[in-house]
Design an enzyme around this catalytic site. Structure first.
Site, PDB file in Angstrom:
ATOM      1  N   SER A 178      37.218  66.511  47.085  1.00  0.00           N
ATOM      2  CA  SER A 178      37.099  65.197  47.710  1.00  0.00           C
ATOM      3  C   SER A 178      36.902  65.399  49.205  1.00  0.00           C
ATOM      4  O   SER A 178      37.341  66.415  49.771  1.00  0.00           O
ATOM      5  CB  SER A 178      38.363  64.378  47.469  1.00  0.00           C
ATOM      6  OG  SER A 178      38.373  63.207  48.262  1.00  0.00           O
TER       7      SER A 178
ATOM      8  N   TYR B  28      47.515  64.491  47.906  1.00  0.00           N
ATOM      9  CA  TYR B  28      46.169  64.485  47.316  1.00  0.00           C
ATOM     10  C   TYR B  28      45.228  65.316  48.171  1.00  0.00           C
ATOM     11  O   TYR B  28      44.492  66.173  47.671  1.00  0.00           O
ATOM     12  CB  TYR B  28      45.654  63.052  47.185  1.00  0.00           C
ATOM     13  CG  TYR B  28      44.289  62.960  46.537  1.00  0.00           C
ATOM     14  CD1 TYR B  28      44.156  63.054  45.156  1.00  0.00           C
ATOM     15  CD2 TYR B  28      43.145  62.767  47.303  1.00  0.00           C
ATOM     16  CE1 TYR B  28      42.908  62.965  44.554  1.00  0.00           C
ATOM     17  CE2 TYR B  28      41.899  62.680  46.715  1.00  0.00           C
ATOM     18  CZ  TYR B  28      41.786  62.773  45.337  1.00  0.00           C
ATOM     19  OH  TYR B  28      40.539  62.697  44.743  1.00  0.00           O
TER      20      TYR B  28
END
Length: 252
Positions: free
Chosen positions: A138, A148
């Site tokens: 990401s 994350y």
């Protein structure tokens, strides 16, 4: 053509990877937890593309499920030529509010599963002198956005190293780092997205198309769109306090 194995294949980027690779003529092994959605996608692709599609329902955070997938990846009689590590999830709340077991589950899916699947498929690829691995990271890997970001940063660093180390042996490894993408991801984590501008969103079709193209070209990192390439560049120049972004809010 060869066979591609895609994790998190039942929806979102995983389903789009499945459709685009099927369109290129690849046979598929589809991996996710939901048997029914996998079977429906498999039947769609068999009918539309005339390819062989195998369904493997497995939870990659469970030792038995992960073992099923790694055993399939390492099977020399049914070689896997392309591995797409796409399975993932998001955590809505701040670290200090999230139960530890949720954080461990999150880490296992993003890091341990990708590590194990890559380790399982790599010896066969090296023996054949060719192979392709795409790890869906990401743009958050470049940003200070909680655990994350930390997990995706590990995946980014791992992929960059692996591409340098194994590219000379014919194995291409790419970290795909999209920004906001229109899938079920944010709804599943319960995140409010109505305040986010429309121009910030990418289509799953574009993300996968550019990721496959960059992987085939041997690039270690793929960041789809000029917008998110600019975000990555800004992350290297601006202080973390400006790059953290707004807090995630639950859907109303």
């Amino acid at each position: 053509m060869t066979t591609a194995l895609i994790t998190g294949a039942s929806s979102g980027l995983g389903a789009e990877f499945s459709r685009q690779l099927a369109a290129q003529g690849y046979d598929l092994v589809l991996v996710a937890r939901g048997q029914d959605r996998l079977e429906a996608l498999a039947q769609e692709l068999r009918t539309a593309r005339g390819i062989e599609v195998e369904v493997l329902a497995a939870d990659l955070t469970d030792a038995i499920g992960l073992g099923m997938v790694t055993t399939r990846l390492a099977d020399p009689s049914r070689p896997i030529g392309i591995l797409v590590n796409n399975a993932g999830l998001g955590l809505l709340h701040d670290f200090h509010h999230t139960p530890l077991e949720d954080e461990v589950h999150h880490l296992r899916l993003h890091v341990e599963a990708a590590l194990a699947t890559t380790r399982a498929v790599l010896p066969g690829m090296l023996a054949r002198g060719e192979g392709r691995i795409i790890n869906v990271a990401s743009v958050a890997a470049y940003l200070p956005r909680g655990t994350y970001s930390a997990a995706k940063a590990w995946l980014l660093a791992f992929s960059r190293w692996a591409n340098v180390h194994y590219r000379r042996s014919g194995v291409k490894v790419t970290a795909l780092c999209p920004g906001l993408t229109r899938t079920e991801f944010h709804a599943r984590m319960g995140m409010e997205t109505r305040g986010l501008p429309g121009w910030a969103w990418l289509s799953a079709e574009r993300v996968v198309r550019e990721g496959l193209r960059d992987n085939e070209a041997g690039k270690a990192v793929s960041v789809p769109s000029a917008l998110y390439k600019a975000v990555v560049a800004a992350s290297r120049a601006l202080p973390d306090r400006l790059m953290g972004g707004p807090p995630r809010r639950p859907r109303r």
